[in-house]
Design a protein around this motif. Structure first.
Motif, PDB file in Angstrom:
ATOM      1  N   CYS A  41      -6.486   3.981  -4.540  1.00 53.78           N
ATOM      2  CA  CYS A  41      -5.122   3.427  -4.514  1.00 53.78           C
ATOM      3  C   CYS A  41      -4.930   2.541  -3.274  1.00 53.78           C
ATOM      4  O   CYS A  41      -4.145   2.847  -2.384  1.00 53.78           O
ATOM      5  CB  CYS A  41      -4.080   4.539  -4.588  1.00 53.78           C
ATOM      6  N   ILE A  48      -2.931   4.149  -0.031  1.00 54.25           N
ATOM      7  CA  ILE A  48      -1.999   5.278  -0.070  1.00 54.25           C
ATOM      8  C   ILE A  48      -2.829   6.505   0.258  1.00 54.25           C
ATOM      9  O   ILE A  48      -3.761   6.854  -0.460  1.00 54.25           O
ATOM     10  CB  ILE A  48      -1.319   5.404  -1.438  1.00 54.25           C
ATOM     11  N   GLN A  63       3.162   5.998  -7.796  1.00 55.14           N
ATOM     12  CA  GLN A  63       2.716   4.690  -7.297  1.00 55.14           C
ATOM     13  C   GLN A  63       1.200   4.665  -7.117  1.00 55.14           C
ATOM     14  O   GLN A  63       0.544   3.689  -7.494  1.00 55.14           O
ATOM     15  CB  GLN A  63       3.409   4.361  -5.973  1.00 55.14           C
ATOM     16  N   ALA A  64       0.624   5.719  -6.576  1.00 56.35           N
ATOM     17  CA  ALA A  64      -0.829   5.784  -6.385  1.00 56.35           C
ATOM     18  C   ALA A  64      -1.547   5.675  -7.731  1.00 56.35           C
ATOM     19  O   ALA A  64      -2.529   4.938  -7.868  1.00 56.35           O
ATOM     20  CB  ALA A  64      -1.214   7.077  -5.669  1.00 56.35           C
ATOM     21  N   CYS A  68      -4.055   2.523  -8.964  1.00 49.82           N
ATOM     22  CA  CYS A  68      -5.427   2.751  -9.424  1.00 49.82           C
ATOM     23  C   CYS A  68      -5.629   2.190 -10.821  1.00 49.82           C
ATOM     24  O   CYS A  68      -6.644   1.534 -11.108  1.00 49.82           O
ATOM     25  CB  CYS A  68      -5.768   4.236  -9.412  1.00 49.82           C
ATOM     26  N   GLY A 139      -7.982   7.854   0.790  1.00 51.98           N
ATOM     27  CA  GLY A 139      -7.073   7.632  -0.330  1.00 51.98           C
ATOM     28  C   GLY A 139      -6.610   8.914  -0.989  1.00 51.98           C
ATOM     29  O   GLY A 139      -7.316   9.924  -0.984  1.00 51.98           O
ATOM     30  N   LEU A 140      -5.440   8.866  -1.581  1.00 51.49           N
ATOM     31  CA  LEU A 140      -4.866  10.006  -2.272  1.00 51.49           C
ATOM     32  C   LEU A 140      -5.512  10.210  -3.641  1.00 51.49           C
ATOM     33  O   LEU A 140      -5.654  11.332  -4.106  1.00 51.49           O
ATOM     34  CB  LEU A 140      -3.359   9.754  -2.430  1.00 51.49           C
TER      35      LEU A 140
END
Length: 153
Positions: A41, A48, A63-64, A68, A139-140
């Motif tokens: 992301c 993120i 949002q993440a 992606c 990243g998340l």
């Protein structure tokens, strides 16, 4: 309505096609199937960040996932053209989870929704969501996508 119009109507924008940050290709096509390399992301030069916890805002999680998915669509567009995607087959999400976090599937829902919104029933896919101890750049979420390419002729 074509795929680009559909994406625009949804208020989404494909990012610039991501470049690999290692020794691999963004997409490999074999036997009419496209395998998209993992997309983190990443937004511009940032990302993120994880880990995701029960206190992470739902908006950030969605949002993440969207980022992606849009990055994966950008790779598919560059590699085969979105109009040539017959269906999304499989999505694998790697979620950088904090201690005790268990809702990995929920984190991948935002990405899945993008594929369904863009491709309709052909965007519905099999999926797995896996919790991991870390991801590139912290990243998340990282997403892998497998898609069927339309046969021509």
């Amino acid at each position: 309505m074509n795929i680009r119009e559909k994406i625009s109507t949804l208020g989404l924008t494909l990012p610039e096609t991501p470049r690999p940050k290692g020794d691999y290709v963004p997409v490999t096509i074999h036997g009419g199937v496209a395998y998209v390399s993992g997309q983190v992301c990443r937004v511009g030069e940032g990302v993120i960040s994880g880990p995701v916890t029960d206190q992470t805002s739902p908006e950030l999680i969605v949002q993440a996932g969207r980022i992606c998915a849009l990055r994966a669509l950008s790779v598919l567009d560059h590699g085969v053209g979105l109009e040539n995607v017959e269906r999304i087959l499989f999505v694998r999400g790697f979620v950088y989870g904090g201690e005790g976090f268990q809702h990995f599937s929920t984190v991948v829902d935002g990405a899945s929704q993008v594929f369904i919104d863009v491709f309709g029933e052909q965007g519905r896919h099999a999926r797995s969501a896996v919790g991991v101890a870390g991801l590139p750049s912290g990243g998340l979420l990282e997403l892998e996508v497998t898609a069927v390419i339309k046969k021509h002729g």
